[in-house]
Every structure is written in C-alpha cells, then in structure tokens.
Design an enzyme around this catalytic site. Structure first.
Site, PDB file in Angstrom:
ATOM      1  N   GLY A  92       0.835  -1.204   0.000  1.00  0.00           N
ATOM      2  CA  GLY A  92       0.000   0.000   0.000  1.00  0.00           C
ATOM      3  C   GLY A  92       0.864   1.245   0.000  1.00  0.00           C
ATOM      4  O   GLY A  92       0.530   2.256  -0.615  1.00  0.00           O
ATOM      5  N   SER A  93       2.005   1.173   0.682  1.00  0.00           N
ATOM      6  CA  SER A  93       2.930   2.306   0.709  1.00  0.00           C
ATOM      7  C   SER A  93       3.464   2.580  -0.693  1.00  0.00           C
ATOM      8  O   SER A  93       3.563   3.733  -1.123  1.00  0.00           O
ATOM      9  CB  SER A  93       4.100   2.013   1.658  1.00  0.00           C
ATOM     10  OG  SER A  93       3.601   1.731   2.943  1.00  0.00           O
ATOM     11  N   ASP A 200      -7.452   1.266   3.871  1.00  0.00           N
ATOM     12  CA  ASP A 200      -8.216   0.741   5.015  1.00  0.00           C
ATOM     13  C   ASP A 200      -9.690   0.520   4.674  1.00  0.00           C
ATOM     14  O   ASP A 200     -10.484   0.264   5.579  1.00  0.00           O
ATOM     15  CB  ASP A 200      -8.213   1.763   6.170  1.00  0.00           C
ATOM     16  CG  ASP A 200      -6.855   1.954   6.790  1.00  0.00           C
ATOM     17  OD1 ASP A 200      -5.942   1.219   6.438  1.00  0.00           O
ATOM     18  OD2 ASP A 200      -6.733   2.852   7.648  1.00  0.00           O
ATOM     19  N   SER A 221      -4.090  -1.544  -0.008  1.00  0.00           N
ATOM     20  CA  SER A 221      -3.058  -2.367   0.630  1.00  0.00           C
ATOM     21  C   SER A 221      -3.591  -3.778   0.833  1.00  0.00           C
ATOM     22  O   SER A 221      -4.747  -3.960   1.217  1.00  0.00           O
ATOM     23  CB  SER A 221      -2.679  -1.789   1.998  1.00  0.00           C
ATOM     24  OG  SER A 221      -1.938  -2.749   2.739  1.00  0.00           O
ATOM     25  N   HIS A 226      -5.297  -6.127   6.370  1.00  0.00           N
ATOM     26  CA  HIS A 226      -6.271  -5.400   5.554  1.00  0.00           C
ATOM     27  C   HIS A 226      -7.395  -6.326   5.067  1.00  0.00           C
ATOM     28  O   HIS A 226      -7.408  -7.507   5.379  1.00  0.00           O
ATOM     29  CB  HIS A 226      -5.542  -4.680   4.420  1.00  0.00           C
ATOM     30  CG  HIS A 226      -4.663  -3.572   4.961  1.00  0.00           C
ATOM     31  ND1 HIS A 226      -4.931  -2.241   4.770  1.00  0.00           N
ATOM     32  CD2 HIS A 226      -3.557  -3.613   5.742  1.00  0.00           C
ATOM     33  CE1 HIS A 226      -4.013  -1.513   5.393  1.00  0.00           C
ATOM     34  NE2 HIS A 226      -3.167  -2.321   5.989  1.00  0.00           N
ATOM     35  N   ASN A 294      11.069   0.108  -9.217  1.00  0.00           N
ATOM     36  CA  ASN A 294      10.491  -1.197  -9.579  1.00  0.00           C
ATOM     37  C   ASN A 294       9.697  -1.664  -8.378  1.00  0.00           C
ATOM     38  O   ASN A 294      10.259  -2.074  -7.368  1.00  0.00           O
ATOM     39  CB  ASN A 294      11.576  -2.216  -9.941  1.00  0.00           C
ATOM     40  CG  ASN A 294      10.951  -3.586 -10.208  1.00  0.00           C
ATOM     41  OD1 ASN A 294       9.726  -3.738 -10.203  1.00  0.00           O
ATOM     42  ND2 ASN A 294      11.779  -4.589 -10.434  1.00  0.00           N
TER      43      ASN A 294
HETATM   44  C1  LIG Z   1      -4.204   4.228   5.436  1.00  0.00           C
HETATM   45  C2  LIG Z   1      -3.005   3.405   5.101  1.00  0.00           C
HETATM   46  N1  LIG Z   1      -2.285   3.725   4.025  1.00  0.00           N
HETATM   47  C3  LIG Z   1      -1.191   3.008   3.671  1.00  0.00           C
HETATM   48  C4  LIG Z   1      -0.798   1.913   4.401  1.00  0.00           C
HETATM   49  C5  LIG Z   1       0.435   1.150   3.982  1.00  0.00           C
HETATM   50  O1  LIG Z   1       0.140  -0.113   3.487  1.00  0.00           O
HETATM   51  P1  LIG Z   1       1.284  -1.243   3.436  1.00  0.00           P
HETATM   52  O2  LIG Z   1       1.492  -1.734   4.816  1.00  0.00           O
HETATM   53  O3  LIG Z   1       0.722  -2.287   2.520  1.00  0.00           O
HETATM   54  O4  LIG Z   1       2.504  -0.593   2.889  1.00  0.00           O
HETATM   55  C6  LIG Z   1      -1.516   1.541   5.531  1.00  0.00           C
HETATM   56  C7  LIG Z   1      -1.086   0.374   6.324  1.00  0.00           C
HETATM   57  O5  LIG Z   1      -1.705  -0.119   7.205  1.00  0.00           O
HETATM   58  C8  LIG Z   1      -2.651   2.305   5.887  1.00  0.00           C
HETATM   59  O6  LIG Z   1      -3.381   1.982   6.972  1.00  0.00           O
END
Ligand SMILES: Cc1ncc(COP(=O)(O)O)c(C=O)c1O
Length: 440
Positions: A92-93, A200, A221, A226, A294
């Site tokens: 998600g990041s 979320d 994510s 999730h 990447n």
């Molecule tokens: C609102 C939100 N954005 C982004 C992320 C990041 O997701 P990931 O852990 O898959 O990088 C999270 C992670 O919990 C999140 O709660």
C-alpha cells in the site's frame, strides 16, 4: 494432448488435492476459544485451502514475476470496483508512492505537482500516506480530523486551500469515507487532484458508490491486517488511461514502454520513434520517461489475492456485522467513550472499531488498553497519532491549517479494536464484557 502434457497436468492436480488435504489436517483439532486465555487478534489472515492451492499452483508455473495470476487479480479488482485500470504494486505504501509520483509527471504539464506545491492531508493516520508528498519535495498541509469519524470535515479542507495547493491526498481512515462526493466537487471546482488512500476501506461506499472510485487515483493495501491479503501487496486504481500509463511507468523502472512482462512491440513502433536526443529508433523497451522505481509484485502474491478476492463480499459483510455488534455492546458507555461513527452518506467497510476515552472522564486510554491486553484482547493505536510529533517529522517543511487539537487528543486518548472476519461472536462478547467491566 501428448502423454507428457497429460502427466504434468495430472501431477499438478494431485499436488493441489494434497494441498487441500494438508489444509484440512492442519485445521482439525484446533482448540476452541477460551475467554481470557485465547488471544483476540485485532486483525489477521483469513483463508482456506483455496489460497494455498492458488499459491502452490503459481509456484508450479515458476513464472515468479507478475504473470497470469497478476492479470487475473488486476482485472478481478477492476471489475469489483467498476474502474478502468488497476495496477498491482508490492505494498500500500508503494501504491501511495506510485499514485503521488504520477502527479509529478512532466506529461501533466502545468497541472503537475512540483517542489513547493502544497498537498492537503491529515496528520492522524498512517505515515506512508504523507511520505510521498515529502519525498517529492511538495509541502503537506495538515488539517484536523473529527473525533468519532477520524476524517476531516469538508469545511476544514476547503479552508486549508492556498494559492499553491495542487492536490488533496488522504485516507478513508479505519474504513470511514470522508465526504467524498462533496470533496470531489470541491477539487474539480478548484482544479485540485484527489488521491484516495483506500488502503483501510476496500468495500466502503459513499452515496452508494465504492470508495476508491471517486478520486483521480486511489490506492489499496493487501497486507495481512487489511480487507484482503496477499502477504505484501497493493494496487493503484484509476479511470484515467493517461494517469494509468504514467503510474505504470513509475512502477516499472520509469520506462516509456507499456508492454506487459514477456510482451514485445504492443505499440507497433518499437524501433521507429524519436525520444529526446537518443538515436532515432532506439529500442522503446529501454526508453525512460520518468525517474521511476520497480514496485511490481510476484505472481505468487497475486495468486493468493485472486482467492481472497472471491471472499471479499463475505469479508465486507462480516466486518460490518462485527462492528455493529461492538457498537451495540458499547452503546451505553457513551458518557466515558467517544464511540466510532461515520459521516452521513457513508457506509463503511470498517477496518477497526475506534474508541476515544473522553478527556476528564476518570479513565485513561492506557488503563483501558491495559485491561483489554490483560485479557488477551489485542488493541492498536490509531496508527501514528499526530505524525508531526514523531522524530522523523520534527523538521519537515509543512503547514498546519487551523489547529490539530483533535489530532493531539487522538495521540493520547484513542485506540482501536479488531472487527476482522476471523472474530467469532464469543470473542466479541468477551471484548464487550471486558469493556463493560472497565468503563461501565
Ligand atoms: C491508510 C493506510 N495507508 C497506507 C498503508 C500502507 O500499506 P502497506 O502496509 O501495505 O505498505 C496503511 C497500512 O496499514 C494504511 O493503513
């Protein structure tokens, strides 16, 4: 079919049947829930033999990088959302990084975000919603959120718009949609991009429409906590084909070529174009139009995702039901606790049940959390609370629009409980029971 092919297919079938048997064996004899002794998790993977089978099936392909399962997952999620384009990424990041980077593309001309431009967001959330803004030398403008919904009111967002504001990028925190239709209209009126961090909130709706389908771009994510998981994984969704092409470029090393893995010459002009000062006809596969990354997934991750996607409608209903059970069980505690709610028009696919212990009520967040954890009920903070109070963010360039009074209350008084589909009615009854003992 020749003998060798038939044997291979037969062996694969046999392996997958054994995988199902293995799963059945590992499930049998699992101990029942014992209040106070078994852990009530706040989140977790919910899966069955289906996920194990698709995972092993993809490993037998040994394609490894994004392949047939990735295509199937991307088209399945696009169909669920009703959007034109879904690109998988490895978290998600990464989805947030790709979505934000997309808006910095020179291809967007005067609408592109450049260093010094402002982006409206919130400080009470997850850090990697904000990080891409900082990493691209744009300036985050923080607005306060409302206690109870944990998303900002529209007026606060509108009041934060300044001459350099180019975008709004924030999350539907804990699955709660912000006032999306109104915000989308505001963004259109003021010429701002809207990026929905939907990490979320998969399955949440606003005005009947799924979140993640309103903004110019939306992110997802698939981390185990999730709504669906592939271990590590994420996605970017958009209805705009131009933005999708830019996003794909940022995800795939910054290249200009948009052929899928293993494909060549989709555009039909692989060796007959002029790019920059490169020699005419330079191989399009190795022409770079962005400073990219990447961030692709492997097909094994996508394989798990395809099985999870089939369960998504059930997962969403279970999250709603679990949240409703907690809401009913805690309703009488309103005097001491701010209970979790959502803006009018929102129909959340909740991520958790958020509770703020009212300041001056005689209880503290820490005593409530200690009582719950003592009964083996997992709790979590509302992610980072006030992001600006963390060491890494103390010196960042930013602007605060108004005050962050509620954000600070969240930092000291708020936590959340799980509502994930792995919870049983017995577990939820135990949570309610402990909460009644502590705050009743
Ligand atoms: C609102 C939100 N954005 C982004 C992320 C990041 O997701 P990931 O852990 O898959 O990088 C999270 C992670 O919990 C999140 O709660």
């Amino acid at each position: 079919m020749n003998v060798q092919t038939r044997d291979k297919a037969g062996i694969r079938r046999q392996i997958l049947e054994l995988v199902s048997e293995y799963h059945e064996a590992s499930e049998s004899g699992r101990a029942g829930f014992a209040p106070g002794h078994s852990t009530v998790h706040y989140a977790g993977r919910v899966f069955d033999a289906d996920e194990l089978r698709t995972l092993v099936d993809s490993s037998l392909d040994f394609w490894l990088t994004a392949g047939r399962y990735t295509e199937s997952f991307e088209s399945g999620l696009a169909e669920f959302l009703g959007v034109e384009n879904v690109l998988t990424v490895n978290s998600g990041s990464s989805a947030n990084l790709v979505a934000f980077s997309t808006l910095t593309s020179p291809a967007l001309k005067d609408r592109r975000i450049v260093p010094g431009d402002e982006v409206i967001t919130v400080a009470a959330g997850f850090p990697t919603t904000v990080n891409p803004i900082i990493q691209n030398q744009a300036v985050p403008v923080f607005v306060d959120v409302e206690l109870g919904t944990y998303v900002p009111a529209l007026e606060k967002i509108e009041a934060a718009i300044g001459p350099r504001t180019k975008a709004v990028m924030m999350a539907h925190t804990m699955g709660v949609p912000f006032e999306l239709r109104e915000l989308k209209e505001l963004c259109e009126r003021r010429g701002l991009w809207l990026v929905e961090d939907n990490c979320d909130a998969l399955g949440s709706r606003y005005d009947g429409q799924l979140t993640g389908t309103f903004g110019d771009l939306a992110t997802f994510s698939f981390y185990p906590a999730h709504h669906i998981t592939m271990g590590e994984g994420g996605a970017v969704a958009t209805n705009d084909d131009g933005l999708a092409r830019i996003a794909r470029s940022f995800r795939d090393w910054g290249r200009d070529c948009y052929c899928s893995g293993g494909e060549n010459n989709t555009c039909g002009k692989r060796f007959s174009q002029q790019f920059g000062s490169l020699p005419f006809g330079y191989d399009h596969k190795y022409v770079y139009s962005h400073i990219g990354y990447n961030l692709k997934i492997t097909d094994m991750q996508a394989a798990v995702g395809t099985a999870q996607l089939r369960k998504l409608p059930r997962f969403i209903e279970q999250r709603k039901a679990n949240h409703a059970s907690l809401a009913a069980g805690l309703a009488n505690l309103e005097e001491k606790l701010i209970l979790h709610t959502c803006p009018e028009g929102a129909d959340p696919s909740w991520f958790g049940y958020v509770i703020t212990v009212r300041p001056e009520c005689g209880l503290t967040r820490n005593t409530v959390v200690a009582a719950l954890e003592g009964e083996r009920i997992e709790t979590r903070s509302l992610f980072c609370g006030n992001l600006l109070r963390h060491p890494a963010y103390e010196a960042i360039q930013h602007r605060v629009a108004g005050s962050l009074t509620n954000t600070d209350v969240i930092t000291s008084n708020t936590f959340f409980l799980g509502v994930y589909p792995g919870l049983t009615p017995g577990m939820i009854a135990h949570v309610v029971d402990v909460m009644q003992r502590v705050a009743g």
